[in-house]
Design a protein around this motif. Structure first.
Motif, PDB file in Angstrom:
ATOM      1  N   LEU A 184     -53.832  -9.359  22.743  1.00 14.40           N
ATOM      2  CA  LEU A 184     -51.972  -8.712  23.094  1.00 14.40           C
ATOM      3  C   LEU A 184     -51.979  -7.839  23.817  1.00 14.40           C
ATOM      4  O   LEU A 184     -51.916  -6.780  23.963  1.00 14.40           O
ATOM      5  N   ARG A 185     -50.924  -8.312  24.815  1.00  7.89           N
ATOM      6  CA  ARG A 185     -50.430  -7.236  26.178  1.00  7.89           C
ATOM      7  C   ARG A 185     -48.819  -7.050  25.715  1.00  7.89           C
ATOM      8  O   ARG A 185     -48.277  -8.008  25.577  1.00  7.89           O
ATOM      9  N   VAL A 186     -48.662  -5.715  25.417  1.00  9.55           N
ATOM     10  CA  VAL A 186     -46.877  -5.621  24.840  1.00  9.55           C
ATOM     11  C   VAL A 186     -46.290  -4.312  25.401  1.00  9.55           C
ATOM     12  O   VAL A 186     -47.390  -2.704  25.285  1.00  9.55           O
ATOM     13  N   THR A 187     -45.145  -3.865  25.691  1.00  7.39           N
ATOM     14  CA  THR A 187     -44.490  -2.469  25.955  1.00  7.39           C
ATOM     15  C   THR A 187     -43.875  -2.687  25.199  1.00  7.39           C
ATOM     16  O   THR A 187     -43.150  -3.102  24.015  1.00  7.39           O
ATOM     17  N   VAL A 188     -44.162  -1.189  23.716  1.00  8.56           N
ATOM     18  CA  VAL A 188     -42.948  -1.200  23.110  1.00  8.56           C
ATOM     19  C   VAL A 188     -42.739   0.786  22.834  1.00  8.56           C
ATOM     20  O   VAL A 188     -43.794   1.260  23.569  1.00  8.56           O
ATOM     21  N   ALA A 189     -41.903   0.945  22.583  1.00 11.66           N
ATOM     22  CA  ALA A 189     -41.178   2.061  22.505  1.00 11.66           C
ATOM     23  C   ALA A 189     -40.698   2.381  20.955  1.00 11.66           C
ATOM     24  O   ALA A 189     -40.450   1.450  20.050  1.00 11.66           O
ATOM     25  N   ALA A 190     -41.804   3.592  20.196  1.00 15.31           N
ATOM     26  CA  ALA A 190     -41.048   4.494  19.043  1.00 15.31           C
ATOM     27  C   ALA A 190     -40.279   5.668  19.443  1.00 15.31           C
ATOM     28  O   ALA A 190     -40.052   5.932  20.387  1.00 15.31           O
ATOM     29  N   ASP A 191     -38.845   5.270  18.136  1.00 15.46           N
ATOM     30  CA  ASP A 191     -38.458   6.597  18.724  1.00 15.46           C
ATOM     31  C   ASP A 191     -39.277   7.856  17.991  1.00 15.46           C
ATOM     32  O   ASP A 191     -37.506   8.754  17.639  1.00 15.46           O
ATOM     33  N   THR A 192     -39.882   7.790  17.115  1.00 11.19           N
ATOM     34  CA  THR A 192     -40.689   8.495  16.893  1.00 11.19           C
ATOM     35  C   THR A 192     -41.267   9.055  16.879  1.00 11.19           C
ATOM     36  O   THR A 192     -42.454   8.239  18.206  1.00 11.19           O
ATOM     37  N   ALA A 193     -42.440  10.441  17.357  1.00  9.45           N
ATOM     38  CA  ALA A 193     -43.494  10.369  17.376  1.00  9.45           C
ATOM     39  C   ALA A 193     -44.634  10.241  17.634  1.00  9.45           C
ATOM     40  O   ALA A 193     -44.888   9.307  18.990  1.00  9.45           O
ATOM     41  N   ASP A 194     -44.625   9.488  16.405  1.00 13.19           N
ATOM     42  CA  ASP A 194     -45.848   8.954  16.287  1.00 13.19           C
ATOM     43  C   ASP A 194     -45.292   7.741  15.297  1.00 13.19           C
ATOM     44  O   ASP A 194     -44.727   7.599  14.494  1.00 13.19           O
TER      45      ASP A 194
ATOM     46  N   PRO B 178     -45.140  -8.864  32.118  1.00  8.35           N
ATOM     47  CA  PRO B 178     -44.605  -8.875  30.580  1.00  8.35           C
ATOM     48  C   PRO B 178     -46.019  -8.988  29.626  1.00  8.35           C
ATOM     49  O   PRO B 178     -46.367  -8.494  29.592  1.00  8.35           O
ATOM     50  N   SER B 179     -44.730  -9.259  28.721  1.00  4.44           N
ATOM     51  CA  SER B 179     -46.034  -8.947  27.246  1.00  4.44           C
ATOM     52  C   SER B 179     -46.042 -10.383  26.740  1.00  4.44           C
ATOM     53  O   SER B 179     -45.277 -11.826  26.864  1.00  4.44           O
ATOM     54  N   TYR B 180     -47.486 -10.555  26.425  1.00  2.00           N
ATOM     55  CA  TYR B 180     -48.064 -12.135  26.326  1.00  2.00           C
ATOM     56  C   TYR B 180     -49.438 -12.340  25.335  1.00  2.00           C
ATOM     57  O   TYR B 180     -49.844 -11.255  24.948  1.00  2.00           O
ATOM     58  N   LEU B 181     -49.697 -12.621  24.017  1.00  2.00           N
ATOM     59  CA  LEU B 181     -51.073 -13.318  23.729  1.00  2.00           C
ATOM     60  C   LEU B 181     -51.562 -13.698  24.482  1.00  2.00           C
ATOM     61  O   LEU B 181     -51.261 -14.905  25.031  1.00  2.00           O
ATOM     62  N   GLU B 182     -52.481 -13.676  24.534  1.00  2.63           N
ATOM     63  CA  GLU B 182     -53.945 -13.875  25.316  1.00  2.63           C
ATOM     64  C   GLU B 182     -54.739 -14.096  23.913  1.00  2.63           C
ATOM     65  O   GLU B 182     -55.184 -13.973  23.018  1.00  2.63           O
TER      66      GLU B 182
ATOM     67  N   PRO C 233     -59.416 -18.168  28.244  1.00  5.28           N
ATOM     68  CA  PRO C 233     -58.246 -17.090  28.099  1.00  5.28           C
ATOM     69  C   PRO C 233     -56.749 -18.387  28.572  1.00  5.28           C
ATOM     70  O   PRO C 233     -57.523 -18.939  29.274  1.00  5.28           O
ATOM     71  N   GLU C 234     -56.237 -18.222  27.365  1.00  3.28           N
ATOM     72  CA  GLU C 234     -54.473 -18.994  27.614  1.00  3.28           C
ATOM     73  C   GLU C 234     -52.858 -17.956  27.353  1.00  3.28           C
ATOM     74  O   GLU C 234     -53.370 -17.302  26.395  1.00  3.28           O
ATOM     75  N   ARG C 235     -53.026 -17.955  28.043  1.00  2.00           N
ATOM     76  CA  ARG C 235     -51.597 -16.685  27.261  1.00  2.00           C
ATOM     77  C   ARG C 235     -50.394 -18.206  27.184  1.00  2.00           C
ATOM     78  O   ARG C 235     -49.821 -18.651  27.636  1.00  2.00           O
ATOM     79  N   PHE C 236     -49.448 -17.249  26.097  1.00  2.00           N
ATOM     80  CA  PHE C 236     -48.579 -17.194  25.386  1.00  2.00           C
ATOM     81  C   PHE C 236     -47.286 -16.523  25.372  1.00  2.00           C
ATOM     82  O   PHE C 236     -47.567 -14.959  24.812  1.00  2.00           O
ATOM     83  N   TYR C 237     -46.088 -16.276  26.220  1.00  2.00           N
ATOM     84  CA  TYR C 237     -46.117 -15.105  27.356  1.00  2.00           C
ATOM     85  C   TYR C 237     -44.507 -15.337  25.407  1.00  2.00           C
ATOM     86  O   TYR C 237     -43.634 -16.029  25.397  1.00  2.00           O
ATOM     87  N   LEU C 238     -44.363 -14.134  25.124  1.00  2.00           N
ATOM     88  CA  LEU C 238     -43.174 -13.102  24.239  1.00  2.00           C
ATOM     89  C   LEU C 238     -42.064 -13.093  24.439  1.00  2.00           C
ATOM     90  O   LEU C 238     -41.646 -12.822  25.493  1.00  2.00           O
ATOM     91  N   THR C 239     -40.909 -14.263  24.132  1.00  2.00           N
ATOM     92  CA  THR C 239     -39.206 -14.475  24.691  1.00  2.00           C
ATOM     93  C   THR C 239     -38.603 -13.928  23.729  1.00  2.00           C
ATOM     94  O   THR C 239     -39.221 -14.041  21.907  1.00  2.00           O
ATOM     95  N   GLY C 240     -37.295 -13.947  23.830  1.00  2.00           N
ATOM     96  CA  GLY C 240     -36.613 -13.894  22.978  1.00  2.00           C
ATOM     97  C   GLY C 240     -36.266 -14.424  22.202  1.00  2.00           C
ATOM     98  O   GLY C 240     -36.644 -15.991  22.805  1.00  2.00           O
ATOM     99  N   PRO C 241     -35.516 -15.069  21.210  1.00  2.00           N
ATOM    100  CA  PRO C 241     -35.106 -16.444  20.498  1.00  2.00           C
ATOM    101  C   PRO C 241     -34.203 -16.965  21.160  1.00  2.00           C
ATOM    102  O   PRO C 241     -33.396 -16.967  22.560  1.00  2.00           O
ATOM    103  N   ALA C 242     -34.495 -18.410  21.456  1.00  2.00           N
ATOM    104  CA  ALA C 242     -33.477 -19.611  21.882  1.00  2.00           C
ATOM    105  C   ALA C 242     -32.261 -19.507  20.859  1.00  2.00           C
ATOM    106  O   ALA C 242     -32.073 -19.094  19.804  1.00  2.00           O
ATOM    107  N   ASP C 243     -31.678 -20.110  21.619  1.00  2.00           N
ATOM    108  CA  ASP C 243     -30.222 -20.845  20.857  1.00  2.00           C
ATOM    109  C   ASP C 243     -29.964 -20.393  19.569  1.00  2.00           C
ATOM    110  O   ASP C 243     -30.732 -22.152  19.333  1.00  2.00           O
TER     111      ASP C 243
END
Length: 566
Positions: A464-474, A558-562, A376-386
């Motif tokens: 994929l390990r990721v933290t998500v939030a939705a504004d609907t019930a499902d 942290p969120s990551y793709l493995e 396994p090798e991890r690639f961490y999800l990050t925000g956009p670069a400039d």
């Protein structure tokens, strides 16, 4: 949703490139001896088969309560005892005729063979029970019939069951329940039917609709129709999962282990009816002799050329598997050591896992699944670069990931253009091309790696390990992993769906196993992870009111793709 509403108007074939005329000609020639309609090589094969074995079709196998199964029989003419092979049919209107060429070849090799059409299909009686107890009992009765035709228990060798698609699940279940079965070949199969219907709280609606379409001329039992209706209507999930569990070889694996039954599996990487992870789970649950063949394509596509009688490595392995575990042990006029020696001389014949790697088509052979799986090798999800519009996939976490996209809108990121058919295009060397620039970033989250400095060999199950939030019930999201070239054209590596249940506005850490893969990404290409909320292959939540999904990467988690790299 009523049963009438879910029954299709036209038959869908699980074998879209099957030439039924070829099979019909073979059966007619076997029946009459007239080979004038066949090509010379096929005519010679039929002549040899008729000399080696007696063929009968129109066989009726009584299975109780007035139900009979339509079957065909090949009885080897040589002095026995001979091993036996029983072949339950696929989920197809063609019934046992799908096996006509391969059954003929088994018979020539020294086996007695019975191929039958599963109940509810074609000329067989009864109703479709989806590998229920009646289907298991049918398989046992079919074996009884073959044993009787072959001269009784004292006149036979060892017993094998072979099935493609539907017949593969029935074969595993019969082997678990009948101690007379010594080996199994399961092609394009399932281990856990529940996961084939519901994956990560997500309904496989395209698969269920396709199965219904393929059974348009069959007679489904009321319970079978209800199970399909419930999946499409998003009702009675737990009840359907219990129904599926009793039809899942995975839940009877210990019975196979108790007798160390050898099982050969064959599966496509991009299988859309029975996704690879659930078959892999079954494979790993077995402790006896086992072998797993991975191929490019979709359901039953990789073995199609063999069904038509053309050279095919999967069917070749099936013959070797039975020669090793039935013919050589069971004796018979061909029961010398030649076949076993030939088997051992084949590259990787002793290995448990053989993979056809995308897209170079090289075959890799490994002794175990553990040996076949990368580190396994991890690639961490990050925000956009400039100046970038996409987030990054980096080798370490970074602050500031907060990606929001709207739900309810499809994007060009999809599993495939069409169930089964896209897989046949892959087999022909024409995988679907995705134009990543056309993915609407307001309707999807996108993260891209830097150009890879060297070839990356993905072998195993990306996670994929990721933290998500939705504004609907499902809320449904689908994660896709792409291989992107310098022009922004991508090919799909793997994917998986996930449905958040009852988590409105609550950040939730999700661990998502993407489907197993064997894929080489060239140096200079990029990995791209896409999350969107609509895919025609999957059913969304009951309330499909558009909303938003937000992806974050907390410092403490942290969120990551493995990805497993070999």
């Amino acid at each position: 949703m009523t049963s009438k509403e879910t029954r299709p108007n036209a038959v869908v074939s699980l074998y879209p490139e099957l030439d039924e005329g070829v099979l019909a000609q073979v059966v007619q020639a076997l029946r009459t001896g007239d080979t004038s309609a066949l090509a010379p090589a096929r005519a010679a094969e039929v002549d040899a088969a008729r000399e080696a074995a007696t063929f009968r079709d129109g066989v009726r196998v009584p299975v109780g309560e007035g139900v009979e199964l339509d079957a065909a029989l090949w009885l080897h003419n040589g002095e026995g005892p001979h091993p036996l092979i029983v072949m339950p049919s696929p989920w197809a209107k063609q019934g046992w005729t799908v096996y006509a060429v391969q059954a003929m070849r088994f018979a020539r090799r020294g086996y007695h063979v019975l191929a039958y059409t599963a109940r509810g299909f074609g000329e067989s009686g009864g109703e479709v029970e989806v590998a229920g107890e009646a289907d298991i009992a049918d398989g046992i009765k079919a074996l009884d019939h073959l044993v009787s035709e072959a001269g009784g228990p004292g006149a036979i060798g060892r017993v094998g069951f072979l099935g493609d698609s539907y017949g593969s699940g029935i074969s595993q279940l019969v082997a678990a329940e009948d101690p007379r079965v010594h080996a199994v070949v399961a092609l394009s199969t399932w281990g856990d039917l529940g996961e084939a219907f519901y994956e990560n709280n997500t309904r496989h609606v395209a698969a269920v609709r396709t199965l219904l379409g393929a059974a348009a001329t069959a007679r489904l039992s009321a319970r079978t129709q209800k199970a399909f209706d419930d999946v499409l209507a998003n009702e009675n999930v737990e009840e359907t999962l219990r129904w599926a569990a009793s039809r899942s070889p995975y839940h009877r694996a210990e019975k196979l282990n108790d007798r160390q039954v050898p099982v050969l599996f064959a599966q496509a990487w991009h299988e859309t009816l029975f996704p690879g992870n659930q078959t892999l789970k079954m494979f790993n649950a077995l402790s006896g002799p086992k072998r797993l063949l991975w191929s490019i394509g979709d359901h039953s596509g990789p073995e199609m050329t063999g069904i038509l009688g053309l050279p095919n490595r999967i069917w070749q392995d099936a013959h070797r598997w039975f020669d090793r575990h039935l013919l050589e042990v069971g004796g018979g006029e061909n029961g010398d050591e030649a076949a076993a020696a030939a088997f051992d001389e084949e590259s990787g014949a002793e290995d448990q896992v053989v993979s056809e790697v995308m897209w170079g088509r090289a075959l890799e052979s490994r002794p175990t699944w553990h040996a076949a799986t990368g580190t396994p090798e991890r690639f961490y999800l990050t925000g956009p670069a400039d100046g970038a519009r996409d987030g990054g996939l980096l080798d370490k976490p970074a602050d500031g990931l907060h990606t929001t996209f709207t739900t309810g809108t499809d994007t060009p990121a999809t599993v495939a253009d069409q169930i089964l058919v896209t897989g046949y295009a892959e087999l022909a060397g024409l995988p679907k091309a995705y134009r990543t620039g056309k993915i609407d970033r307001s309707a999807a989250g996108v993260w891209t790696s830097a150009p890879l400095p060297s070839r990356h060999q993905l072998r195993g199950v990306p996670r994929l390990r990721v933290t998500v939030a939705a504004d609907t019930a499902d809320a449904l999201f689908v994660a896709y992993l792409f291989d992107v070239n310098a022009l922004g054209i991508a090919r799909i590596i793997t994917h998986a769906p996930y449905t958040l249940l009852g988590a409105a506005d609550t950040p939730t850490a999700v661990d998502l196993a993407l489907q197993v893969t064997g894929y080489d990404v060239k140096a200079g290409h990029r990995l791209m992870l896409v999350l969107d909320s609509v895919d025609p292959f999957y059913g969304g939540p009951a309330d499909e009111t558009p909303g938003t999904i937000t992806v974050t990467s907390p410092d403490e988690d942290p969120s990551y793709l493995e990805i497993p790299l070999s």
